[in-house]
Design a protein around this motif. Sequence first.
Motif, PDB file in Angstrom:
ATOM      1  N   PRO A 119       0.865  -1.322   0.144  1.00  0.00           N
ATOM      2  CA  PRO A 119       0.094  -0.148   0.047  1.00  0.00           C
ATOM      3  C   PRO A 119       0.787   1.099  -0.189  1.00  0.00           C
ATOM      4  O   PRO A 119       0.381   2.225   0.068  1.00  0.00           O
ATOM      5  N   LYS A 120       1.986   1.285   0.084  1.00  0.00           N
ATOM      6  CA  LYS A 120       2.981   2.321  -0.024  1.00  0.00           C
ATOM      7  C   LYS A 120       3.099   2.979  -1.550  1.00  0.00           C
ATOM      8  O   LYS A 120       3.502   4.040  -1.605  1.00  0.00           O
ATOM      9  N   PHE A 121       2.714   1.971  -2.474  1.00  0.00           N
ATOM     10  CA  PHE A 121       2.793   2.714  -3.661  1.00  0.00           C
ATOM     11  C   PHE A 121       1.561   3.564  -3.820  1.00  0.00           C
ATOM     12  O   PHE A 121       0.254   3.329  -3.528  1.00  0.00           O
ATOM     13  N   LYS A 122       1.630   4.881  -4.459  1.00  0.00           N
ATOM     14  CA  LYS A 122       0.743   5.931  -4.384  1.00  0.00           C
ATOM     15  C   LYS A 122       0.407   6.153  -5.834  1.00  0.00           C
ATOM     16  O   LYS A 122      -0.871   7.173  -6.115  1.00  0.00           O
ATOM     17  N   GLU A 123       1.168   5.792  -6.813  1.00  0.00           N
ATOM     18  CA  GLU A 123       0.830   6.145  -8.251  1.00  0.00           C
ATOM     19  C   GLU A 123       1.028   4.776  -9.094  1.00  0.00           C
ATOM     20  O   GLU A 123       1.832   4.059  -8.567  1.00  0.00           O
ATOM     21  N   PHE A 124       0.485   5.174 -10.263  1.00  0.00           N
ATOM     22  CA  PHE A 124       0.717   3.891 -11.259  1.00  0.00           C
ATOM     23  C   PHE A 124       0.535   4.510 -12.748  1.00  0.00           C
ATOM     24  O   PHE A 124       0.145   5.767 -13.040  1.00  0.00           O
ATOM     25  N   VAL A 125       1.320   3.777 -13.662  1.00  0.00           N
ATOM     26  CA  VAL A 125       1.233   4.292 -15.126  1.00  0.00           C
ATOM     27  C   VAL A 125       1.238   3.019 -15.757  1.00  0.00           C
ATOM     28  O   VAL A 125       2.020   1.723 -15.331  1.00  0.00           O
ATOM     29  N   TYR A 126       0.637   2.835 -17.001  1.00  0.00           N
ATOM     30  CA  TYR A 126       0.907   1.675 -18.100  1.00  0.00           C
ATOM     31  C   TYR A 126       0.733   1.974 -19.146  1.00  0.00           C
ATOM     32  O   TYR A 126       0.319   3.040 -19.513  1.00  0.00           O
ATOM     33  N   SER A 127       1.156   1.238 -20.124  1.00  0.00           N
ATOM     34  CA  SER A 127       1.402   1.596 -21.311  1.00  0.00           C
ATOM     35  C   SER A 127       0.763   0.497 -22.389  1.00  0.00           C
ATOM     36  O   SER A 127       0.849  -0.799 -22.093  1.00  0.00           O
ATOM     37  N   SER A 181      -8.998   3.801  -1.994  1.00  0.00           N
ATOM     38  CA  SER A 181     -10.433   3.951  -1.913  1.00  0.00           C
ATOM     39  C   SER A 181     -11.243   2.991  -2.123  1.00  0.00           C
ATOM     40  O   SER A 181     -12.371   3.194  -1.807  1.00  0.00           O
ATOM     41  N   GLY A 182     -10.767   1.893  -2.477  1.00  0.00           N
ATOM     42  CA  GLY A 182     -11.370   0.507  -2.547  1.00  0.00           C
ATOM     43  C   GLY A 182     -11.916   0.516  -4.015  1.00  0.00           C
ATOM     44  O   GLY A 182     -12.635  -0.423  -4.224  1.00  0.00           O
ATOM     45  N   ALA A 183     -11.551   1.462  -4.896  1.00  0.00           N
ATOM     46  CA  ALA A 183     -11.754   1.264  -6.507  1.00  0.00           C
ATOM     47  C   ALA A 183     -11.087   0.499  -7.326  1.00  0.00           C
ATOM     48  O   ALA A 183     -10.017   0.039  -6.626  1.00  0.00           O
ATOM     49  N   TRP A 184     -11.347   0.003  -8.302  1.00  0.00           N
ATOM     50  CA  TRP A 184     -10.697  -0.692  -9.230  1.00  0.00           C
ATOM     51  C   TRP A 184     -10.128   0.204 -10.346  1.00  0.00           C
ATOM     52  O   TRP A 184     -10.718   1.260 -10.951  1.00  0.00           O
ATOM     53  N   VAL A 185      -8.921   0.174 -10.505  1.00  0.00           N
ATOM     54  CA  VAL A 185      -8.056   0.962 -11.303  1.00  0.00           C
ATOM     55  C   VAL A 185      -7.471   0.272 -12.643  1.00  0.00           C
ATOM     56  O   VAL A 185      -7.287  -1.103 -12.475  1.00  0.00           O
ATOM     57  N   ILE A 186      -7.078   0.798 -13.580  1.00  0.00           N
ATOM     58  CA  ILE A 186      -6.776   0.183 -14.925  1.00  0.00           C
ATOM     59  C   ILE A 186      -7.648  -0.337 -15.738  1.00  0.00           C
ATOM     60  O   ILE A 186      -8.224   0.202 -16.655  1.00  0.00           O
ATOM     61  N   ASN A 187      -8.030  -1.555 -15.326  1.00  0.00           N
ATOM     62  CA  ASN A 187      -9.253  -2.356 -16.179  1.00  0.00           C
ATOM     63  C   ASN A 187      -8.994  -2.267 -17.690  1.00  0.00           C
ATOM     64  O   ASN A 187      -9.831  -1.699 -18.351  1.00  0.00           O
ATOM     65  N   ASP A 188      -7.670  -2.776 -18.271  1.00  0.00           N
ATOM     66  CA  ASP A 188      -7.510  -2.577 -19.574  1.00  0.00           C
ATOM     67  C   ASP A 188      -6.293  -3.697 -20.016  1.00  0.00           C
ATOM     68  O   ASP A 188      -5.673  -4.289 -19.009  1.00  0.00           O
ATOM     69  N   ASP A 189      -6.103  -3.802 -21.125  1.00  0.00           N
ATOM     70  CA  ASP A 189      -4.790  -4.615 -21.448  1.00  0.00           C
ATOM     71  C   ASP A 189      -3.617  -3.557 -21.446  1.00  0.00           C
ATOM     72  O   ASP A 189      -3.593  -2.346 -21.326  1.00  0.00           O
ATOM     73  N   PHE A 190      -2.543  -4.088 -21.020  1.00  0.00           N
ATOM     74  CA  PHE A 190      -1.159  -3.215 -21.288  1.00  0.00           C
ATOM     75  C   PHE A 190      -0.023  -4.280 -21.468  1.00  0.00           C
ATOM     76  O   PHE A 190       0.005  -5.479 -21.349  1.00  0.00           O
ATOM     77  N   ASP A 191       0.985  -3.506 -21.983  1.00  0.00           N
ATOM     78  CA  ASP A 191       2.391  -4.139 -22.431  1.00  0.00           C
ATOM     79  C   ASP A 191       3.261  -3.881 -21.069  1.00  0.00           C
ATOM     80  O   ASP A 191       4.041  -5.153 -20.906  1.00  0.00           O
ATOM     81  N   TYR A 192       2.981  -2.914 -20.235  1.00  0.00           N
ATOM     82  CA  TYR A 192       3.802  -2.843 -18.924  1.00  0.00           C
ATOM     83  C   TYR A 192       3.211  -1.933 -17.822  1.00  0.00           C
ATOM     84  O   TYR A 192       2.325  -1.108 -18.472  1.00  0.00           O
ATOM     85  N   MET A 193       3.761  -2.138 -16.773  1.00  0.00           N
ATOM     86  CA  MET A 193       2.953  -1.132 -15.486  1.00  0.00           C
ATOM     87  C   MET A 193       4.239  -0.819 -15.023  1.00  0.00           C
ATOM     88  O   MET A 193       4.945  -1.825 -14.516  1.00  0.00           O
ATOM     89  N   LYS A 206      -7.025  -0.724   0.947  1.00  0.00           N
ATOM     90  CA  LYS A 206      -6.065   0.007   2.074  1.00  0.00           C
ATOM     91  C   LYS A 206      -4.978  -0.720   2.520  1.00  0.00           C
ATOM     92  O   LYS A 206      -4.032  -0.371   3.012  1.00  0.00           O
ATOM     93  N   SER A 207      -5.595  -1.906   2.600  1.00  0.00           N
ATOM     94  CA  SER A 207      -4.304  -3.171   3.248  1.00  0.00           C
ATOM     95  C   SER A 207      -3.272  -3.544   2.078  1.00  0.00           C
ATOM     96  O   SER A 207      -2.334  -3.760   2.491  1.00  0.00           O
TER      97      SER A 207
END
Length: 275
Positions: free
Chosen positions: A160-168, A181-193, A225-226
């Motif tokens: 949970p220490k990670f606070k940001e993401f990027v994916y390509s 927040s409990g939300a789902w993020v990305i929800n996509d295909d990616f080559d890397y993250m 959060k965990s």
Amino acid sequence: MLKKLSIFAAIAACGMCMANEAAPAVQTLPKVGYVTLNSGDYTVTVMPTSNYRISGFAYQNKELFLSRGAASGTNIAPAVAEKLLSAKITVDGTVPAKVTAAPVKGNKVELEREALYGDVKITSKYTVTAEGLSWSIKYKLESAAKKPSYFYLYTMAWSPKFKEFVYSKKGVNKSGKLTSSGAWVINDDFDYMGVFDPERKVAAISIMKSAVPGEMRKNAIWDHKSYHKYFMMHKRPAWKAGYESPEYTMQFAAINTDAADWQKNVDEFIKAKGK
């Protein structure tokens, strides 16, 4: 007569040669506690009590995947019981006769495990080198009693220490925040993250070396959060006995970086690896 004696002598000699060959090594592995695999700056932790599933992944002692209780791996929903069929650790091409709680160190440390998970026989291979972790999975449908609702090929609990993401995806980068927040993020295909921890100034990188067909959420992070739980939702094949998948591989690494340049440094790392 001499010819027959020569044949018997040859057979006897061959039998002696076979008797003198070293028997295949039988490896003794711990049944409780944790087993750590180490190469260079990277350490992988596995849990014997969770059928040798991966539990932790760290870079320079900075925890990336949560360890000490958070087992990762392939999952099916509804959940079914998993039976471990085999587990083997190899160090620089050699199979040690006994593995203990002491760290297993080498230039290339590999754990291969095979498990029966409901209808599915899963072979997982974790390879730890100074370059990071390579995690390969393939599976076979032993039977086809019931097609699952979800088939998560990869799951892992990022810190949970990670606070940001990027994916390509196909050369286009998208980024966002991890706020528990409990939300789902990305929800996509990616080559890397990449995910970034501003406190420890470390970015963790996931590379999809083998394209995995996805469905529904595809690649997603549950922003809990965990933990920040990553799910790779694999497109379920036709659920027929005998189906064998190709081998899929993800690679994981980490870099030290400051907040201002972390996304640029992730991209440069990927370019250097030829992705």
